[in-house]
Write an enzyme that holds these catalytic residues in place. Structure first.
Site, PDB file in Angstrom:
ATOM      1  CB  CYS A 244     -22.287 -22.087 128.375  1.00 48.30           C
ATOM      2  SG  CYS A 244     -23.479 -21.586 127.110  1.00 48.30           S
TER       3      CYS A 244
ATOM      4  CB  CYS B  59     -25.207 -25.944 127.044  1.00 43.60           C
ATOM      5  SG  CYS B  59     -23.467 -25.484 126.815  1.00 43.60           S
TER       6      CYS B  59
ATOM      7  CB  CYS C 243     -20.839 -22.067 124.210  1.00 45.08           C
ATOM      8  SG  CYS C 243     -20.889 -23.654 125.071  1.00 45.08           S
TER       9      CYS C 243
ATOM     10  CB  CYS D 263     -24.961 -24.842 123.253  1.00 41.68           C
ATOM     11  SG  CYS D 263     -24.591 -23.264 124.058  1.00 41.68           S
TER      12      CYS D 263
ATOM     13  CB  CYS E 204     -14.069  -8.687 125.822  1.00 42.26           C
ATOM     14  SG  CYS E 204     -14.876  -7.272 126.529  1.00 42.26           S
TER      15      CYS E 204
END
Length: 134
Positions: free
Chosen positions: A37, A40, A89, A92, A112
């Site tokens: 991510c 984070c 995510c 976060c 995607c």
């Protein structure tokens, strides 16, 4: 972490936007490693799970593990496939992209993902993923 995002990352990850197709350098990334991510650093997807869906966004057939991503409970009715869900995510809450029910085996899913939502951490000890597998 939001203060550290570029304007494009903020548009996508916080405001749930979408980057233009075929603009991410991660689309053609072939090395082994982990996609994390951009907000984070949470590990999200493995290079071994990536494939070329032809859609213009990095695509994966599964998430790295059960702590990587979460999906919205309600379907997104803008898409004709009602199995389509927003992907965030799990650590976060950043918007990553969408998961569709038209992916390859073994899962049948196509994550995607907006490239601006991802960072790539190469694995220096592993050989590159074959071009036909990513």
């Amino acid at each position: 972490w939001r203060e550290e995002l570029t304007s494009e990352q903020f548009k996508v990850m916080v405001n749930r936007g979408t980057e233009m197709a075929f603009t991410s350098k991660l689309n053609v990334e072939k090395r082994n490693g982990t996609y994390t991510c951009a907000g984070c650093g949470n590990p999200l997807f493995l290079a071994s799970q990536k494939y070329d869906s032809g859609t213009g966004w990095p695509s994966f057939w599964d998430a790295a593990d059960s702590n990587a991503v979460e999906q919205t409970v309600h379907p997104i009715y803008l898409f004709p496939d009602f199995r389509t869900r927003e992907v965030r995510c799990k650590q976060c809450g950043s918007h990553l992209g969408h998961v569709f029910g038209d992916g390859p085996e073994p899962t049948g899913r196509r994550y995607c993902i907006n490239g601006v939502s991802l960072d790539f951490k190469p694995d220096p000890t592993a050989p590159s993923v074959a071009a036909e597998d990513s």
